[in-house]
Design a protein around this motif. Structure first.
Motif, PDB file in Angstrom:
ATOM      1  N   ALA A 173      23.855  99.534  28.743  1.00 52.65           N
ATOM      2  CA  ALA A 173      23.801  99.518  30.208  1.00 52.65           C
ATOM      3  C   ALA A 173      22.534  98.838  30.705  1.00 52.65           C
ATOM      4  O   ALA A 173      22.399  98.598  31.913  1.00 52.65           O
ATOM      5  CB  ALA A 173      23.870 100.943  30.754  1.00 52.65           C
ATOM      6  N   SER A 229      18.639 100.456  39.981  1.00 52.02           N
ATOM      7  CA  SER A 229      19.962 100.341  40.598  1.00 52.02           C
ATOM      8  C   SER A 229      20.905  99.512  39.718  1.00 52.02           C
ATOM      9  O   SER A 229      22.067  99.890  39.523  1.00 52.02           O
ATOM     10  CB  SER A 229      19.823  99.701  41.979  1.00 52.02           C
ATOM     11  OG  SER A 229      21.073  99.543  42.569  1.00 52.02           O
ATOM     12  N   LEU A 285      21.819 101.611  36.660  1.00 50.82           N
ATOM     13  CA  LEU A 285      22.715 102.702  37.045  1.00 50.82           C
ATOM     14  C   LEU A 285      24.128 102.187  37.297  1.00 50.82           C
ATOM     15  O   LEU A 285      25.106 102.793  36.852  1.00 50.82           O
ATOM     16  CB  LEU A 285      22.181 103.418  38.292  1.00 50.82           C
ATOM     17  CG  LEU A 285      22.883 104.692  38.696  1.00 50.82           C
ATOM     18  CD1 LEU A 285      22.866 105.710  37.565  1.00 50.82           C
ATOM     19  CD2 LEU A 285      22.237 105.283  39.936  1.00 50.82           C
ATOM     20  N   ASN A 286      24.249 101.063  37.983  1.00 53.66           N
ATOM     21  CA  ASN A 286      25.571 100.470  38.220  1.00 53.66           C
ATOM     22  C   ASN A 286      26.225 100.041  36.912  1.00 53.66           C
ATOM     23  O   ASN A 286      27.428 100.229  36.721  1.00 53.66           O
ATOM     24  CB  ASN A 286      25.464  99.280  39.182  1.00 53.66           C
ATOM     25  CG  ASN A 286      25.206  99.724  40.606  1.00 53.66           C
ATOM     26  OD1 ASN A 286      25.589 100.824  40.997  1.00 53.66           O
ATOM     27  ND2 ASN A 286      24.536  98.881  41.381  1.00 53.66           N
ATOM     28  N   SER A 287      25.434  99.477  36.028  1.00 52.81           N
ATOM     29  CA  SER A 287      25.953  99.071  34.722  1.00 52.81           C
ATOM     30  C   SER A 287      26.424 100.288  33.930  1.00 52.81           C
ATOM     31  O   SER A 287      27.485 100.262  33.302  1.00 52.81           O
ATOM     32  CB  SER A 287      24.859  98.316  33.950  1.00 52.81           C
ATOM     33  OG  SER A 287      25.326  97.914  32.702  1.00 52.81           O
ATOM     34  N   LEU A 288      25.661 101.369  33.982  1.00 49.62           N
ATOM     35  CA  LEU A 288      26.041 102.604  33.296  1.00 49.62           C
ATOM     36  C   LEU A 288      27.320 103.183  33.898  1.00 49.62           C
ATOM     37  O   LEU A 288      28.216 103.615  33.161  1.00 49.62           O
ATOM     38  CB  LEU A 288      24.903 103.622  33.360  1.00 49.62           C
ATOM     39  CG  LEU A 288      25.121 104.940  32.635  1.00 49.62           C
ATOM     40  CD1 LEU A 288      25.394 104.718  31.154  1.00 49.62           C
ATOM     41  CD2 LEU A 288      23.917 105.862  32.823  1.00 49.62           C
ATOM     42  N   LYS A 289      27.431 103.160  35.212  1.00 51.18           N
ATOM     43  CA  LYS A 289      28.653 103.651  35.879  1.00 51.18           C
ATOM     44  C   LYS A 289      29.874 102.867  35.416  1.00 51.18           C
ATOM     45  O   LYS A 289      30.931 103.431  35.159  1.00 51.18           O
ATOM     46  CB  LYS A 289      28.516 103.564  37.396  1.00 51.18           C
ATOM     47  CG  LYS A 289      27.661 104.633  38.001  1.00 51.18           C
ATOM     48  CD  LYS A 289      27.561 104.456  39.523  1.00 51.18           C
ATOM     49  CE  LYS A 289      26.641 105.471  40.142  1.00 51.18           C
ATOM     50  NZ  LYS A 289      26.490 105.262  41.594  1.00 51.18           N
ATOM     51  N   ARG A 290      29.738 101.531  35.319  1.00 48.70           N
ATOM     52  CA  ARG A 290      30.858 100.702  34.860  1.00 48.70           C
ATOM     53  C   ARG A 290      31.246 101.059  33.426  1.00 48.70           C
ATOM     54  O   ARG A 290      32.425 101.153  33.090  1.00 48.70           O
ATOM     55  CB  ARG A 290      30.512  99.220  34.968  1.00 48.70           C
ATOM     56  CG  ARG A 290      30.709  98.635  36.341  1.00 48.70           C
ATOM     57  CD  ARG A 290      30.661  97.111  36.354  1.00 48.70           C
ATOM     58  NE  ARG A 290      29.409  96.557  35.839  1.00 48.70           N
ATOM     59  CZ  ARG A 290      28.273  96.457  36.559  1.00 48.70           C
ATOM     60  NH1 ARG A 290      28.236  96.881  37.812  1.00 48.70           N
ATOM     61  NH2 ARG A 290      27.189  95.929  36.023  1.00 48.70           N
ATOM     62  N   LEU A 323      30.830 103.904  31.958  1.00 46.15           N
ATOM     63  CA  LEU A 323      31.396 105.252  31.906  1.00 46.15           C
ATOM     64  C   LEU A 323      32.791 105.344  32.520  1.00 46.15           C
ATOM     65  O   LEU A 323      33.442 106.391  32.428  1.00 46.15           O
ATOM     66  CB  LEU A 323      30.453 106.256  32.573  1.00 46.15           C
ATOM     67  CG  LEU A 323      29.117 106.475  31.858  1.00 46.15           C
ATOM     68  CD1 LEU A 323      28.233 107.436  32.632  1.00 46.15           C
ATOM     69  CD2 LEU A 323      29.332 106.953  30.431  1.00 46.15           C
ATOM     70  N   GLU A 324      33.263 104.273  33.114  1.00 46.48           N
ATOM     71  CA  GLU A 324      34.643 104.242  33.605  1.00 46.48           C
ATOM     72  C   GLU A 324      35.632 104.235  32.450  1.00 46.48           C
ATOM     73  O   GLU A 324      36.757 104.686  32.592  1.00 46.48           O
ATOM     74  CB  GLU A 324      34.865 103.022  34.507  1.00 46.48           C
ATOM     75  CG  GLU A 324      34.183 103.153  35.855  1.00 46.48           C
ATOM     76  CD  GLU A 324      34.251 101.883  36.686  1.00 46.48           C
ATOM     77  OE1 GLU A 324      34.834 100.869  36.216  1.00 46.48           O
ATOM     78  OE2 GLU A 324      33.718 101.895  37.806  1.00 46.48           O
ATOM     79  N   ARG A 326      32.894 107.447  28.127  1.00 51.67           N
ATOM     80  CA  ARG A 326      32.490 108.645  28.876  1.00 51.67           C
ATOM     81  C   ARG A 326      32.560 109.887  27.986  1.00 51.67           C
ATOM     82  O   ARG A 326      31.670 110.722  27.989  1.00 51.67           O
ATOM     83  CB  ARG A 326      33.356 108.824  30.126  1.00 51.67           C
ATOM     84  CG  ARG A 326      32.883 109.958  31.028  1.00 51.67           C
ATOM     85  CD  ARG A 326      33.625 110.091  32.355  1.00 51.67           C
ATOM     86  NE  ARG A 326      35.060 110.163  32.227  1.00 51.67           N
ATOM     87  CZ  ARG A 326      35.900 109.166  32.517  1.00 51.67           C
ATOM     88  NH1 ARG A 326      35.447 108.011  32.975  1.00 51.67           N
ATOM     89  NH2 ARG A 326      37.205 109.316  32.364  1.00 51.67           N
TER      90      ARG A 326
END
Length: 171
Positions: free
Chosen positions: A110, A127, A130-135, A137-138, A143
């Motif tokens: 990430a 930011s 965090l956005n990369s990590l969110k992607r 974890l999709e 996840r």
């Protein structure tokens, strides 16, 4: 002279007489016992050569770590402490290490820099990470391993036992 005869000879000699004058049969009996003990020790060593190699390698590690010599007790004591530890504890440690490594890989993928404190990153960097990590974890699999564990203790222990047995059996 056979081993049991040698042992019985010495038991008889030490049990029957207050003053013992050593004779040729006594010397033969003692030599037979010494030969047997030496044979058993060498055989035990040869049957456990893999263990001997690991013991020696790790002893060298502790000698270097503690900057000591082989005649000092600390390296031997540390090694024996490891050997006294239950196998299950090592399985737990390895399972945690594997699962933590997988989680670190997700964070690394990430873009999170694990070698610097998050407070030293800019808001833009945080930011972006965090956005990369969110992607990442999709993905349900990512996840699951990030939030939970990829491996459990039973799986790791079973795999270890197979690998160890295969190695010991020359497979």
């Amino acid at each position: 002279m056979k081993l049991d005869a040698a042992i019985n000879r010495l038991i008889w000699r030490f049990g029957e007489f207050d003053h013992i004058y050593i004779n040729e049969k006594d010397i033969t009996a003692i030599n037979k016992i010494v030969d047997f003990v030496n044979f058993k020790q060498e055989r035990t060593f040869q049957e456990n050569l893999h263990f001997a190699k690991l013991y020696t390698y790790n002893l060298g590690y502790f000698l270097e770590k503690y900057n000591t010599t082989i005649d000092k007790a600390i390296a031997h004591r540390e090694l024996h402490h490891l050997l006294d530890k239950p196998f299950e504890n090592y399985v737990e440690d390895l399972t945690s290490q594997i699962n933590l490594s997988i989680k670190y890989n997700v964070l690394n993928k990430a873009g999170c820099k694990l070698d610097k404190h998050p407070a030293s990153e800019s808001k833009i960097e945080k930011s972006k990470n965090l956005n990369s990590l969110k992607r990442l974890l999709e993905d349900d699999d990512v996840r699951r391993v990030f939030i939970g564990d990829a491996w459990n203790k039973k799986e790791v222990e079973a795999g270890l036992k197979v690998q160890i047995n295969n190695f010991l059996n020359g497979i």
